[in-house]
Motif scaffolding. Sequence first.
Motif, PDB file in Angstrom:
ATOM      1  N   LYS A   1       6.087 -16.888  46.693  1.00 52.72           N
ATOM      2  CA  LYS A   1       4.995 -16.493  45.705  1.00 52.72           C
ATOM      3  C   LYS A   1       4.137 -15.376  46.751  1.00 52.72           C
ATOM      4  O   LYS A   1       4.571 -15.086  47.806  1.00 52.72           O
ATOM      5  N   HIS A   2       3.647 -14.528  45.856  1.00 48.36           N
ATOM      6  CA  HIS A   2       2.731 -13.283  46.470  1.00 48.36           C
ATOM      7  C   HIS A   2       1.209 -13.592  46.538  1.00 48.36           C
ATOM      8  O   HIS A   2       0.526 -13.526  45.608  1.00 48.36           O
ATOM      9  N   HIS A   3       0.681 -13.650  47.553  1.00 52.10           N
ATOM     10  CA  HIS A   3      -0.773 -13.829  47.788  1.00 52.10           C
ATOM     11  C   HIS A   3      -1.423 -12.612  47.688  1.00 52.10           C
ATOM     12  O   HIS A   3      -1.456 -11.610  48.342  1.00 52.10           O
ATOM     13  N   ARG A   4      -2.472 -12.718  46.913  1.00 48.79           N
ATOM     14  CA  ARG A   4      -3.544 -11.329  46.825  1.00 48.79           C
ATOM     15  C   ARG A   4      -4.900 -12.116  47.068  1.00 48.79           C
ATOM     16  O   ARG A   4      -4.991 -13.161  46.264  1.00 48.79           O
ATOM     17  N   THR A   5      -5.793 -11.421  47.326  1.00 50.64           N
ATOM     18  CA  THR A   5      -7.296 -11.978  47.467  1.00 50.64           C
ATOM     19  C   THR A   5      -7.686 -11.682  46.060  1.00 50.64           C
ATOM     20  O   THR A   5      -7.223 -11.159  45.142  1.00 50.64           O
ATOM     21  N   MET A   6      -8.930 -12.528  45.927  1.00 49.50           N
ATOM     22  CA  MET A   6      -9.713 -12.368  44.651  1.00 49.50           C
ATOM     23  C   MET A   6      -9.795 -10.997  44.403  1.00 49.50           C
ATOM     24  O   MET A   6      -9.838 -10.431  43.365  1.00 49.50           O
ATOM     25  N   ALA A   7     -10.537 -10.181  45.595  1.00 47.25           N
ATOM     26  CA  ALA A   7     -10.929  -8.917  45.493  1.00 47.25           C
ATOM     27  C   ALA A   7      -9.796  -8.086  44.827  1.00 47.25           C
ATOM     28  O   ALA A   7     -10.116  -7.259  44.040  1.00 47.25           O
ATOM     29  N   THR A   8      -8.585  -8.247  45.447  1.00 47.97           N
ATOM     30  CA  THR A   8      -7.301  -7.438  45.076  1.00 47.97           C
ATOM     31  C   THR A   8      -7.112  -7.585  43.661  1.00 47.97           C
ATOM     32  O   THR A   8      -6.874  -6.674  42.660  1.00 47.97           O
ATOM     33  N   THR A   9      -7.068  -8.930  43.154  1.00 49.20           N
ATOM     34  CA  THR A   9      -6.720  -9.116  41.815  1.00 49.20           C
ATOM     35  C   THR A   9      -7.852  -8.410  40.749  1.00 49.20           C
ATOM     36  O   THR A   9      -7.368  -7.753  39.873  1.00 49.20           O
ATOM     37  N   LEU A  10      -9.037  -8.648  41.142  1.00 48.03           N
ATOM     38  CA  LEU A  10      -9.850  -8.083  40.275  1.00 48.03           C
ATOM     39  C   LEU A  10      -9.797  -6.519  40.207  1.00 48.03           C
ATOM     40  O   LEU A  10      -9.909  -5.748  39.145  1.00 48.03           O
ATOM     41  N   ASN A  11      -9.862  -5.889  41.286  1.00 52.19           N
ATOM     42  CA  ASN A  11      -9.952  -4.489  41.710  1.00 52.19           C
ATOM     43  C   ASN A  11      -8.684  -3.947  40.880  1.00 52.19           C
ATOM     44  O   ASN A  11      -8.727  -2.850  40.635  1.00 52.19           O
ATOM     45  N   THR A  12      -7.608  -4.482  40.979  1.00 52.09           N
ATOM     46  CA  THR A  12      -6.297  -3.890  40.419  1.00 52.09           C
ATOM     47  C   THR A  12      -6.354  -3.893  38.924  1.00 52.09           C
ATOM     48  O   THR A  12      -6.225  -2.770  38.313  1.00 52.09           O
ATOM     49  N   LEU A  13      -7.094  -4.769  38.385  1.00 52.80           N
ATOM     50  CA  LEU A  13      -7.439  -4.884  36.874  1.00 52.80           C
ATOM     51  C   LEU A  13      -8.247  -3.543  36.511  1.00 52.80           C
ATOM     52  O   LEU A  13      -7.886  -2.825  35.619  1.00 52.80           O
ATOM     53  N   ILE A  14      -9.612  -3.564  37.472  1.00 49.28           N
ATOM     54  CA  ILE A  14     -10.383  -2.434  37.096  1.00 49.28           C
ATOM     55  C   ILE A  14      -9.740  -1.224  37.260  1.00 49.28           C
ATOM     56  O   ILE A  14     -10.132   0.004  36.434  1.00 49.28           O
ATOM     57  N   GLU A  15      -8.891  -0.852  38.341  1.00 46.92           N
ATOM     58  CA  GLU A  15      -8.319   0.381  38.552  1.00 46.92           C
ATOM     59  C   GLU A  15      -7.218   0.855  37.374  1.00 46.92           C
ATOM     60  O   GLU A  15      -6.898   1.806  37.009  1.00 46.92           O
ATOM     61  N   ALA A  16      -6.531  -0.297  36.873  1.00 45.81           N
ATOM     62  CA  ALA A  16      -5.865   0.005  35.643  1.00 45.81           C
ATOM     63  C   ALA A  16      -6.551   0.258  34.475  1.00 45.81           C
ATOM     64  O   ALA A  16      -5.792   0.559  33.477  1.00 45.81           O
ATOM     65  N   GLY A  17      -7.766   0.125  34.470  1.00 46.72           N
ATOM     66  CA  GLY A  17      -8.647   0.633  33.247  1.00 46.72           C
ATOM     67  C   GLY A  17      -9.261  -0.696  32.596  1.00 46.72           C
ATOM     68  O   GLY A  17     -10.096  -0.433  31.306  1.00 46.72           O
ATOM     69  N   PHE A  18      -9.129  -1.932  33.032  1.00 47.68           N
ATOM     70  CA  PHE A  18      -9.684  -2.989  32.237  1.00 47.68           C
ATOM     71  C   PHE A  18     -10.956  -3.360  32.462  1.00 47.68           C
ATOM     72  O   PHE A  18     -11.412  -2.917  33.811  1.00 47.68           O
ATOM     73  N   SER A  19     -11.978  -3.921  31.757  1.00 48.88           N
ATOM     74  CA  SER A  19     -13.163  -4.335  32.043  1.00 48.88           C
ATOM     75  C   SER A  19     -13.154  -5.691  32.420  1.00 48.88           C
ATOM     76  O   SER A  19     -12.438  -6.446  31.461  1.00 48.88           O
ATOM     77  N   ILE A  20     -13.652  -6.211  33.468  1.00 51.76           N
ATOM     78  CA  ILE A  20     -13.635  -7.817  33.654  1.00 51.76           C
ATOM     79  C   ILE A  20     -14.749  -8.502  32.635  1.00 51.76           C
ATOM     80  O   ILE A  20     -15.934  -8.148  32.690  1.00 51.76           O
ATOM     81  N   CYS A  21     -14.093  -9.293  31.826  1.00 51.73           N
ATOM     82  CA  CYS A  21     -15.292  -9.997  30.915  1.00 51.73           C
ATOM     83  C   CYS A  21     -15.615 -11.379  31.203  1.00 51.73           C
ATOM     84  O   CYS A  21     -16.648 -11.757  30.883  1.00 51.73           O
ATOM     85  N   TRP A  22     -14.836 -11.905  31.931  1.00 48.09           N
ATOM     86  CA  TRP A  22     -14.911 -13.370  32.296  1.00 48.09           C
ATOM     87  C   TRP A  22     -13.839 -14.049  33.108  1.00 48.09           C
ATOM     88  O   TRP A  22     -12.845 -13.464  33.174  1.00 48.09           O
ATOM     89  N   VAL A  23     -14.659 -14.816  34.178  1.00 47.84           N
ATOM     90  CA  VAL A  23     -13.775 -15.350  35.113  1.00 47.84           C
ATOM     91  C   VAL A  23     -13.993 -16.877  35.253  1.00 47.84           C
ATOM     92  O   VAL A  23     -15.057 -17.169  35.166  1.00 47.84           O
ATOM     93  N   ALA A  24     -12.970 -17.748  35.492  1.00 49.75           N
ATOM     94  CA  ALA A  24     -13.045 -19.114  35.584  1.00 49.75           C
ATOM     95  C   ALA A  24     -12.100 -19.620  36.627  1.00 49.75           C
ATOM     96  O   ALA A  24     -10.916 -19.025  36.916  1.00 49.75           O
ATOM     97  N   GLU A  25     -12.720 -20.636  37.342  1.00 52.20           N
ATOM     98  CA  GLU A  25     -11.810 -21.184  38.434  1.00 52.20           C
ATOM     99  C   GLU A  25     -11.830 -22.475  37.941  1.00 52.20           C
ATOM    100  O   GLU A  25     -12.669 -23.426  37.621  1.00 52.20           O
ATOM    101  N   PHE A  26     -10.432 -23.166  37.694  1.00 53.31           N
ATOM    102  CA  PHE A  26     -10.586 -24.384  37.272  1.00 53.31           C
ATOM    103  C   PHE A  26     -11.133 -25.533  38.046  1.00 53.31           C
ATOM    104  O   PHE A  26     -10.893 -25.584  39.157  1.00 53.31           O
ATOM    105  N   ALA A  27     -11.894 -26.370  37.275  1.00 53.61           N
ATOM    106  CA  ALA A  27     -12.268 -27.548  37.922  1.00 53.61           C
ATOM    107  C   ALA A  27     -12.593 -28.563  36.606  1.00 53.61           C
ATOM    108  O   ALA A  27     -13.010 -27.910  35.444  1.00 53.61           O
TER     109      ALA A  27
END
Lengths: 322, 322
Positions: free
Chosen positions: A268-294
């Motif tokens: 598997k390939h580990h990325r930090t939370m920041a990298t995952t979010l920033n990668t989406l932002i840099e690709a042009g996406f807006s972050i609309c909602w984030v959830a962490e399963f509980a």
Amino acid sequence: MAAADNDRILLSISHCLASYIAARLIRDLCGNVDARLKSVISATFHPHTWTIDEDELPCLACLAGPRVQSSRFEPIRERTMAQNIYDNADFFGGYSQLPRQTHGLAGAPEWPVVRGMIPDLSGKRAIDLGCGFGWVSRWMRENGAASVRGYDVSTNMIARARADTNDVAIDYVIADLETLELPEASCDFAFSSLTFHYVEDFARLSRTVHGALTAGSWFVFTIEHPIFMAATHPHWIEDEDGRKTWPVNRYAIEGERRTDWFAKGVVKHHRTMATTLNTLIEAGFSICWVAEFAPSAEQVREQPALAEELERPMILMIAAQR
Amino acid sequence: MAAADNDRILLSISHCLASYIAARLIRDLCGNVDARLKSVISATFHPHTWTIDEDELPCLACLAGPRVQSSRFEPIRERTMAQNIYDNADFFGGYSQLPRQTHGLAGAPEWPVVRGMIPDLSGKRAIDLGCGFGWVSRWMRENGAASVRGYDVSTNMIARARADTNDVAIDYVIADLETLELPEASCDFAFSSLTFHYVEDFARLSRTVHGALTAGSWFVFTIEHPIFMAATHPHWIEDEDGRKTWPVNRYAIEGERRTDWFAKGVVKHHRTMATTLNTLIEAGFSICWVAEFAPSAEQVREQPALAEELERPMILMIAAQR
């Protein structure tokens, strides 16, 4: 079906060729193909039963042209395809018995949250990246999508998805998300469940999905949570009170993680939370909602074993908009 | 200065009154003020040397009117002010010796990343929420801000910030971020460093900041990372290889965390990563950039002790836009 079979064969060949070139490239650049790397490459060949004979690798320069021979050019990114562990017989056998495979979406405790993050699909052309058995592909059609195309690297998965689906508006394609190309503005919703942690180049994939979506479309996906993935030894421990506790280390050190899950050395390939979010932002996406399963209180009442999921998040869920 | 002193006295009185009312409210609703709660309330009174005599609490209904007496109304949120641990003498003494206080921004290893997230401040009216000694307030003025207002709940902090600042365009105000009100569209940049984990009602604060910012303005803040804060016993442990490892448990169980840091029972409020991001999104912000502090290779060379920060993130940094 004949066309799909042709697709499959062509893809298999191109995957093999890509692995072959990658192995040769690495040998040329590093002097050898180490054992660990060889096992990754072999895994990508399975179940085609081809093997790599290092001595018979063709001269890469002949295949790749002057780009490799000159240091004036930028370094070539060495990339094998994503590890296709789902075509490992042991893995597939174990995986197929998971509640989320035997019971479908009802067996996935995060599904109620994920479902709530999916927009109205009426009339939409959807894609399902890492579709597996096709559970979500079928659900999307049942919930209004005009068409669904599911992609998966595993021939086992795609075979099973096709067998379980009776809907001409769904088709399944064998594809490696590391190299996937999608036509511009060809779909109106992109989904992925628990697949992207197998993908090394998430930035490339994010750009691909962004380009494939029409303006305003949503991209909803789940991925193993970086808290869950980061550590060298990711397993329950106890704190001084005996409370279930999850160890985190190497969080900032992104890259490959190998674990044993139904098979040895699942990559598997580990990325930090920041990298995952920033990668989406840099690709042009807006972050609309984030959830962490509980689990909800009701889920814990019904399945007390789920209570441990309150201690640390295993699944990260993101809804983004193009 | 006379006006500022008056402000301080009025704020102290209103803080005391708020705590007093809160204690009474809790006694009325729960039947008693338990020992733990009493210590929180006492901490907010320190160093004013007032104490709470439970028997002498006034009848809350007389203060608060019919809202409390009728169950037809929605439950009242019980809120004390943020714990003002910075006015605890032991805490303040220890805290003042931290590198980031004796060396200022150069002593804060995350500062290079934070600085990179701050937009051009030329001509902007900035606010600094939880300004402490005023290091960032002064930096913002030195970097173009037209004016800066720093807010802090601690009289110790504000006194020190005023003593260290010689700039008529910076003013410092004693204020509790739990109850802070800001004029609409009164500022063009909002900043906060390592303060919001002391704030219980982050949703209220986010809405307040959103309302105070002009359209298009940025909100940049740092906060203790939820991975760092979640566990009951947040301290280094070792994994089976002897590697430094951070325990995570109770991640999904948001709320109060008490730790001993220069003083016993420092109260912080744990929120998940998802809650922090979604709270900003719900307040109307766009998420522009997320960072989790990890030292650079150069920082580790200069300060080898920082290497442990690669194992788990201690600080979360977010840049959002109104």
